[in-house]
Design a protein around this motif. Structure first.
Motif, PDB file in Angstrom:
ATOM      1  N   GLN A 270       0.834  -1.200   0.000  1.00 10.64           N
ATOM      2  CA  GLN A 270       0.000   0.000   0.000  1.00 10.64           C
ATOM      3  C   GLN A 270       0.870   1.252   0.000  1.00 10.64           C
ATOM      4  OE1 GLN A 270      -3.207   0.038  -0.273  1.00 10.64           O
ATOM      5  NE2 GLN A 270      -3.737   2.175   0.174  1.00 10.64           N
ATOM      6  N   THR A 271       1.923   1.274   0.817  1.00  6.79           N
ATOM      7  CA  THR A 271       2.816   2.427   0.891  1.00  6.79           C
ATOM      8  C   THR A 271       3.691   2.526  -0.344  1.00  6.79           C
ATOM      9  OG1 THR A 271       2.863   2.059   3.282  1.00  6.79           O
ATOM     10  CG2 THR A 271       4.456   3.609   2.393  1.00  6.79           C
ATOM     11  N   LEU A 272       4.007   1.395  -0.933  1.00  4.48           N
ATOM     12  CA  LEU A 272       4.870   1.378  -2.111  1.00  4.48           C
ATOM     13  C   LEU A 272       4.260   2.171  -3.263  1.00  4.48           C
ATOM     14  CD1 LEU A 272       7.520   0.172  -3.214  1.00  4.48           C
ATOM     15  CD2 LEU A 272       6.186  -1.765  -4.052  1.00  4.48           C
ATOM     16  N   LYS A 273       2.957   2.172  -3.369  1.00  2.00           N
ATOM     17  CA  LYS A 273       2.295   2.937  -4.433  1.00  2.00           C
ATOM     18  C   LYS A 273       2.610   4.417  -4.315  1.00  2.00           C
ATOM     19  CE  LYS A 273      -1.833   1.522  -3.475  1.00  2.00           C
ATOM     20  NZ  LYS A 273      -3.308   1.338  -3.550  1.00  2.00           N
ATOM     21  N   TYR A 274       2.638   4.934  -3.100  1.00  2.13           N
ATOM     22  CA  TYR A 274       2.903   6.352  -2.899  1.00  2.13           C
ATOM     23  C   TYR A 274       4.360   6.691  -3.185  1.00  2.13           C
ATOM     24  CZ  TYR A 274      -1.582   5.977  -0.500  1.00  2.13           C
ATOM     25  OH  TYR A 274      -2.903   5.742  -0.207  1.00  2.13           O
ATOM     26  N   SER A 275       5.269   5.819  -2.797  1.00  5.31           N
ATOM     27  CA  SER A 275       6.682   6.074  -3.078  1.00  5.31           C
ATOM     28  C   SER A 275       6.968   6.041  -4.573  1.00  5.31           C
ATOM     29  CB  SER A 275       7.555   5.040  -2.358  1.00  5.31           C
ATOM     30  OG  SER A 275       7.285   3.730  -2.828  1.00  5.31           O
ATOM     31  N   VAL A 276       6.270   5.193  -5.310  1.00  8.99           N
ATOM     32  CA  VAL A 276       6.428   5.154  -6.770  1.00  8.99           C
ATOM     33  C   VAL A 276       5.993   6.482  -7.387  1.00  8.99           C
ATOM     34  CG1 VAL A 276       5.479   4.124  -8.863  1.00  8.99           C
ATOM     35  CG2 VAL A 276       6.301   2.664  -7.026  1.00  8.99           C
ATOM     36  N   ILE A 277       4.894   7.039  -6.907  1.00  9.46           N
ATOM     37  CA  ILE A 277       4.416   8.326  -7.418  1.00  9.46           C
ATOM     38  C   ILE A 277       5.446   9.419  -7.156  1.00  9.46           C
ATOM     39  CG2 ILE A 277       2.632  10.096  -7.175  1.00  9.46           C
ATOM     40  CD1 ILE A 277       0.660   7.865  -6.499  1.00  9.46           C
ATOM     41  N   ILE A 278       6.019   9.441  -5.950  1.00 13.09           N
ATOM     42  CA  ILE A 278       7.016  10.459  -5.616  1.00 13.09           C
ATOM     43  C   ILE A 278       8.251  10.319  -6.489  1.00 13.09           C
ATOM     44  CG2 ILE A 278       8.526  11.322  -3.799  1.00 13.09           C
ATOM     45  CD1 ILE A 278       5.605  12.037  -3.430  1.00 13.09           C
ATOM     46  N   VAL A 279       8.750   9.113  -6.642  1.00 19.07           N
ATOM     47  CA  VAL A 279       9.958   8.882  -7.442  1.00 19.07           C
ATOM     48  C   VAL A 279       9.761   9.297  -8.883  1.00 19.07           C
ATOM     49  CG1 VAL A 279      11.424   7.051  -8.387  1.00 19.07           C
ATOM     50  CG2 VAL A 279      10.878   7.084  -5.952  1.00 19.07           C
ATOM     51  N   SER A 280       8.569   9.098  -9.407  1.00 17.81           N
ATOM     52  CA  SER A 280       8.325   9.392 -10.822  1.00 17.81           C
ATOM     53  C   SER A 280       7.970  10.845 -11.090  1.00 17.81           C
ATOM     54  CB  SER A 280       7.201   8.492 -11.348  1.00 17.81           C
ATOM     55  OG  SER A 280       5.996   8.732 -10.641  1.00 17.81           O
ATOM     56  N   THR A 281       7.583  11.624 -10.068  1.00 22.36           N
ATOM     57  CA  THR A 281       7.140  13.001 -10.313  1.00 22.36           C
ATOM     58  C   THR A 281       8.118  14.060  -9.810  1.00 22.36           C
ATOM     59  OG1 THR A 281       5.873  12.947  -8.243  1.00 22.36           O
ATOM     60  CG2 THR A 281       4.703  12.401 -10.274  1.00 22.36           C
ATOM     61  N   VAL A 282       8.915  13.756  -8.786  1.00 20.07           N
ATOM     62  CA  VAL A 282       9.796  14.770  -8.208  1.00 20.07           C
ATOM     63  C   VAL A 282      10.787  15.345  -9.222  1.00 20.07           C
ATOM     64  CG1 VAL A 282      11.711  15.072  -6.582  1.00 20.07           C
ATOM     65  CG2 VAL A 282       9.572  14.082  -5.807  1.00 20.07           C
ATOM     66  N   PRO A 283      11.456  14.539 -10.072  1.00 23.05           N
ATOM     67  CA  PRO A 283      12.394  15.146 -11.028  1.00 23.05           C
ATOM     68  C   PRO A 283      11.756  16.180 -11.939  1.00 23.05           C
ATOM     69  CG  PRO A 283      12.751  12.787 -10.897  1.00 23.05           C
ATOM     70  CD  PRO A 283      11.495  13.064 -10.126  1.00 23.05           C
ATOM     71  N   VAL A 284      10.536  15.935 -12.400  1.00 18.41           N
ATOM     72  CA  VAL A 284       9.864  16.902 -13.255  1.00 18.41           C
ATOM     73  C   VAL A 284       9.508  18.161 -12.475  1.00 18.41           C
ATOM     74  CG1 VAL A 284       7.858  17.299 -14.727  1.00 18.41           C
ATOM     75  CG2 VAL A 284       8.985  15.078 -14.737  1.00 18.41           C
ATOM     76  N   LEU A 285       9.066  17.990 -11.240  1.00 23.13           N
ATOM     77  CA  LEU A 285       8.729  19.149 -10.412  1.00 23.13           C
ATOM     78  C   LEU A 285       9.959  20.003 -10.121  1.00 23.13           C
ATOM     79  CD1 LEU A 285       6.268  17.532  -7.839  1.00 23.13           C
ATOM     80  CD2 LEU A 285       5.706  18.906  -9.844  1.00 23.13           C
ATOM     81  N   CYS A 286      11.126  19.401 -10.077  1.00 26.33           N
ATOM     82  CA  CYS A 286      12.356  20.164  -9.820  1.00 26.33           C
ATOM     83  C   CYS A 286      12.763  21.016 -11.014  1.00 26.33           C
ATOM     84  CB  CYS A 286      13.499  19.206  -9.461  1.00 26.33           C
ATOM     85  SG  CYS A 286      13.264  18.350  -7.877  1.00 26.33           S
ATOM     86  N   ILE A 287      12.320  20.651 -12.196  1.00 23.37           N
ATOM     87  CA  ILE A 287      12.674  21.421 -13.394  1.00 23.37           C
ATOM     88  C   ILE A 287      11.839  22.687 -13.499  1.00 23.37           C
ATOM     89  CG2 ILE A 287      12.718  21.350 -15.925  1.00 23.37           C
ATOM     90  CD1 ILE A 287      13.218  18.379 -15.751  1.00 23.37           C
ATOM     91  N   TYR A 288      10.600  22.617 -13.068  1.00 26.14           N
ATOM     92  CA  TYR A 288       9.665  23.726 -13.286  1.00 26.14           C
ATOM     93  C   TYR A 288      10.146  25.063 -12.722  1.00 26.14           C
ATOM     94  CZ  TYR A 288       5.425  26.519 -13.139  1.00 26.14           C
ATOM     95  OH  TYR A 288       4.512  27.530 -13.269  1.00 26.14           O
ATOM     96  N   PRO A 289      10.712  25.155 -11.496  1.00 32.94           N
ATOM     97  CA  PRO A 289      11.116  26.468 -10.986  1.00 32.94           C
ATOM     98  C   PRO A 289      12.123  27.197 -11.855  1.00 32.94           C
ATOM     99  CG  PRO A 289      11.076  24.858  -9.204  1.00 32.94           C
ATOM    100  CD  PRO A 289      10.892  24.105 -10.480  1.00 32.94           C
ATOM    101  N   PHE A 290      12.956  26.448 -12.602  1.00 28.31           N
ATOM    102  CA  PHE A 290      13.978  27.088 -13.414  1.00 28.31           C
ATOM    103  C   PHE A 290      13.408  27.726 -14.685  1.00 28.31           C
ATOM    104  CE2 PHE A 290      16.164  23.787 -10.977  1.00 28.31           C
ATOM    105  CZ  PHE A 290      17.191  24.526 -10.403  1.00 28.31           C
ATOM    106  N   ILE A 291      12.251  27.272 -15.117  1.00 31.63           N
ATOM    107  CA  ILE A 291      11.650  27.835 -16.332  1.00 31.63           C
ATOM    108  C   ILE A 291      10.307  28.485 -16.033  1.00 31.63           C
ATOM    109  CG2 ILE A 291      12.823  26.165 -17.819  1.00 31.63           C
ATOM    110  CD1 ILE A 291      10.225  24.622 -18.007  1.00 31.63           C
ATOM    111  N   GLN A 292      10.043  28.735 -14.752  1.00 25.73           N
ATOM    112  CA  GLN A 292       8.736  29.258 -14.367  1.00 25.73           C
ATOM    113  C   GLN A 292       8.449  30.600 -15.017  1.00 25.73           C
ATOM    114  OE1 GLN A 292       8.249  29.818 -10.184  1.00 25.73           O
ATOM    115  NE2 GLN A 292       6.105  30.419 -10.326  1.00 25.73           N
ATOM    116  N   LYS A 293       9.431  31.529 -14.998  1.00 22.92           N
ATOM    117  CA  LYS A 293       9.180  32.855 -15.533  1.00 22.92           C
ATOM    118  C   LYS A 293       8.883  32.806 -17.033  1.00 22.92           C
ATOM    119  CE  LYS A 293      14.101  33.889 -16.216  1.00 22.92           C
ATOM    120  NZ  LYS A 293      15.192  34.878 -15.941  1.00 22.92           N
TER     121      LYS A 293
END
Length: 306
Positions: A270-293
């Motif tokens: 059950q917890t593994l599902k949430y960790s998979v979501i975090i692992v797959s989305t965090v890298p993309v979320l880290c890119i957004y602040p650099f191109i936000q403007k």
């Protein structure tokens, strides 16, 4: 005519205050609706699987635990998937941007005689497609099966993004710039590279982010064209982890375990599902602040100027 003092402010009426209050309440509700699921996924991935299983995790993590991430990263091929996905995202986005610019730039020129023909031809592909089997046969004939290019070439250009980029070129790059560049001795290639592209950072950031997110989340293309595990993207491995875990829970393998071990395994799944979501989305979320403007500017320009 008598001029009003600059410092005289118009006092909001009762109806204005009511309207602002209702808007504030609605925005807070929407903020909670959109942010809380993301926050819950994050705290659930770091919480004790037993607390998550019992439904005790709501606003804060309980029983800080990294068991789900340890289980996830012990799967050796996940690092292979990360490397493949980074390659597909970086190289694929570069190819996408090059193809989009090469298609949008000539279509934005009013003196290009055949632009209406090609625009209609491109728009037809938005409504009619060859289908999965003909596309697979074309990819097979080109020798792209089980190669990295099978993840990049078939979707190298999006007609929708071409039309958006073309509209930006037409509405935001004045023709006077090309006339001035021509007088200074610049050819079409120099004008595109040195003038048009530097002025088009907002739309390139928007389109580039669309392409990058599409490549990062793509597992369906690999499902069709890739059978070599060394070429599979991250999303395919994450899907396999979830599916194998689910199959194990549904199989008879749990019958050989004691009740405590079987329950702990189900809680971990059950917890593994949430960790998979975090692992797959965090890298993309880290890119957004650099191109936000650039991203915000590009979206606003497209909405205002069409």
């Amino acid at each position: 005519m008598e001029k009003l003092p600059v410092n005289r402010l118009i006092k909001p009426t009762f109806s204005d205050r009511v309207f602002d209050s209702i808007n504030l309440i609605i925005m807070i509700i929407l903020l909670f609706v959109f942010v809380w699921p993301l926050w819950f996924v994050l705290i659930a991935s770091f919480s004790d699987p037993n607390e998550v299983w019992m439904g005790n995790v709501l606003l804060w993590p309980k029983g800080f635990n990294l068991m789900a991430y340890e289980e996830l990263f012990t799967y050796g091929r996940i690092w292979t998937g990360y490397g493949n996905t980074i390659f597909y995202t970086v190289v694929g986005t570069i190819v996408n941007l090059i193809m989009t610019i090469c298609a949008a730039y000539p279509l934005s020129k009013r003196n290009f005689m055949a632009r209406h023909f090609f625009i209609v031809l491109l728009m037809i592909t938005m409504y009619f497609g060859g289908g999965l089997i003909p596309t697979y046969l074309v990819v097979n004939k080109l020798g792209l099966l089980n190669t990295r290019w099978a993840m990049i070439i078939p979707g190298a250009c999006s007609v929708y993004n071409v039309l958006i980029t073309r509209t930006y070129f037409m509405s935001s790059i004045p023709d006077a710039l090309q006339e001035a560049a021509t007088l200074d001795g610049a050819n079409s290639y120099q004008y595109l590279v040195r003038i048009v592209l530097p002025l088009s950072k907002p739309i390139l950031a928007v389109v580039g982010l669309y392409y990058a997110v599409g490549h990062w989340n793509d597992f369906y293309t690999a499902l069709i064209y890739i059978t070599n595990e060394d070429l599979l993207p991250l999303q395919s491995f994450l899907r396999d982890i979830l599916m194998s875990n689910k199959m194990m829970l549904n199989s008879t393998s749990l019958q050989g375990m004691d009740a405590a071990t079987a329950e702990a395994r189900m809680q971990l799944a059950q917890t593994l599902k949430y960790s998979v979501i975090i692992v797959s989305t965090v890298p993309v979320l880290c890119i957004y602040p650099f191109i936000q403007k650039y991203f915000v500017k590009g979206v606003m320009i497209g909405s205002v100027k069409g």
